[in-house]
Design an enzyme around this catalytic site. Structure first.
Site, PDB file in Angstrom:
ATOM      1  N   GLY A 119      59.189  97.480  86.045  1.00  0.00           N
ATOM      2  CA  GLY A 119      57.917  97.058  85.490  1.00  0.00           C
ATOM      3  C   GLY A 119      56.745  97.596  86.159  1.00  0.00           C
ATOM      4  O   GLY A 119      55.671  97.848  85.619  1.00  0.00           O
ATOM      5  N   GLU A 122      56.443 101.111  85.195  1.00  0.00           N
ATOM      6  CA  GLU A 122      55.901 101.050  83.692  1.00  0.00           C
ATOM      7  C   GLU A 122      54.494 100.567  83.618  1.00  0.00           C
ATOM      8  O   GLU A 122      53.621 101.329  82.938  1.00  0.00           O
ATOM      9  CB  GLU A 122      56.440 100.073  83.017  1.00  0.00           C
ATOM     10  CG  GLU A 122      58.161 100.398  82.426  1.00  0.00           C
ATOM     11  CD  GLU A 122      59.063  99.186  81.924  1.00  0.00           C
ATOM     12  OE1 GLU A 122      59.437  99.367  80.918  1.00  0.00           O
ATOM     13  OE2 GLU A 122      59.221  98.218  82.582  1.00  0.00           O
TER      14      GLU A 122
END
Length: 268
Positions: A119, A122
């Site tokens: 993440g 991301e």
């Protein structure tokens, strides 16, 4: 707008600083290497909502307060404590953090050093540009812990590096150090260790010197046109052009050019 404005804190783990027309969104959970907990995800989403509505912000730069990491991804310790029902309820909150960054209307830059994994990577991929220093280590290792990239990675990475390369990186869960990440296009600008924030803010300032109306319209055309056939993409571009052609920024830009002076953008 003054060169510096006071800091604003969103919850315990997110800080926003102003540098003229550039906003710095600081991931500020250093003791956990910026692992994204439910509370931190909510704060990222809240900060992005405020920044997105602020017409004085022409560029947003996402940085980290931890010396060893940009962000190590989801808080797996918290995830391990959640029941299935709690995980279902947490999912929209987690998604809101990534879509909050992704949907910011102005140009966005990630300043990456150290680990940017899962993440964390991301969040960087959700930005328009990624500046990374020589210590950066990036990757999407989610399949190694039984899940998949869920913050946009399966969609954003192939848009950067192509479907086959993205598949290889996601399926193997491997980590890439800065030189290979730069060579493959996972990051856009590679700088000396320790200079990612400085260089990202400098790039943000160069971008922010341009028309805020033009910047937002250009981003909109780039985002909406991606993946369309050429004819449809050109219609997206034309709509974006029409939105700026009769703006105050366009009038000021043309006048400043002809008068050989720096423009003073009205931002409308």
């Amino acid at each position: 707008m003054s060169e510096e404005r006071s800091e604003s804190r969103f919850g315990e783990f997110v800080l926003v600083r102003r540098h003229g027309y550039v906003a710095e969104l600081v991931l500020d959970r250093p003791k956990a290497m910026n692992a994204v907990s439910t509370a931190m995800a909510g704060s990222i989403a809240e900060a992005c909502a405020v920044l997105g509505a602020d017409r004085d912000v022409r560029v947003t730069v996402v940085t980290s307060s931890n010396e060893r990491a940009f962000c190590v991804g989801a808080d797996l310790k918290e995830r391990n404590s959640l029941t299935d029902a709690e995980l279902v309820r947490q999912r929209p909150l987690a998604r809101a953090a990534y879509t909050g960054v992704l949907e910011l209307p102005m140009p966005t830059i990630a300043a990456v050093h150290g680990f940017a994994l899962g993440g964390g990577f991301e969040l960087a991929l959700s930005c328009d540009l990624i500046v990374a220093d020589g210590t950066a280590v990036v990757g999407l290792p989610e399949v190694s812990v039984g899940v998949i990239p869920g913050g946009g990675g399966t969609q954003l990475l192939p848009r950067r590096v192509g479907a086959a390369r993205a598949a290889e990186l996601i399926f193997t869960a491997r980590r890439l150090e800065a030189p290979e990440a730069s060579e493959l296009g996972l990051v856009d600008v590679l700088v000396e260790p320790g200079r990612d924030r400085e260089e990202a803010l400098a790039l943000g300032a160069r971008i922010a010197a341009n028309s805020p109306v033009g910047l937002r319209a250009a981003k909109r055309a780039l985002r909406l046109g991606h993946g369309l056939d050429l004819r449809a993409g050109l219609e997206v571009e034309d709509a974006a052009w029409r939105s700026v052609a009769f703006s105050g920024d366009r009038a000021e830009g043309v006048a400043a050019f002809n008068e050989k002076r720096a423009p003073v953008w009205p931002g409308e």
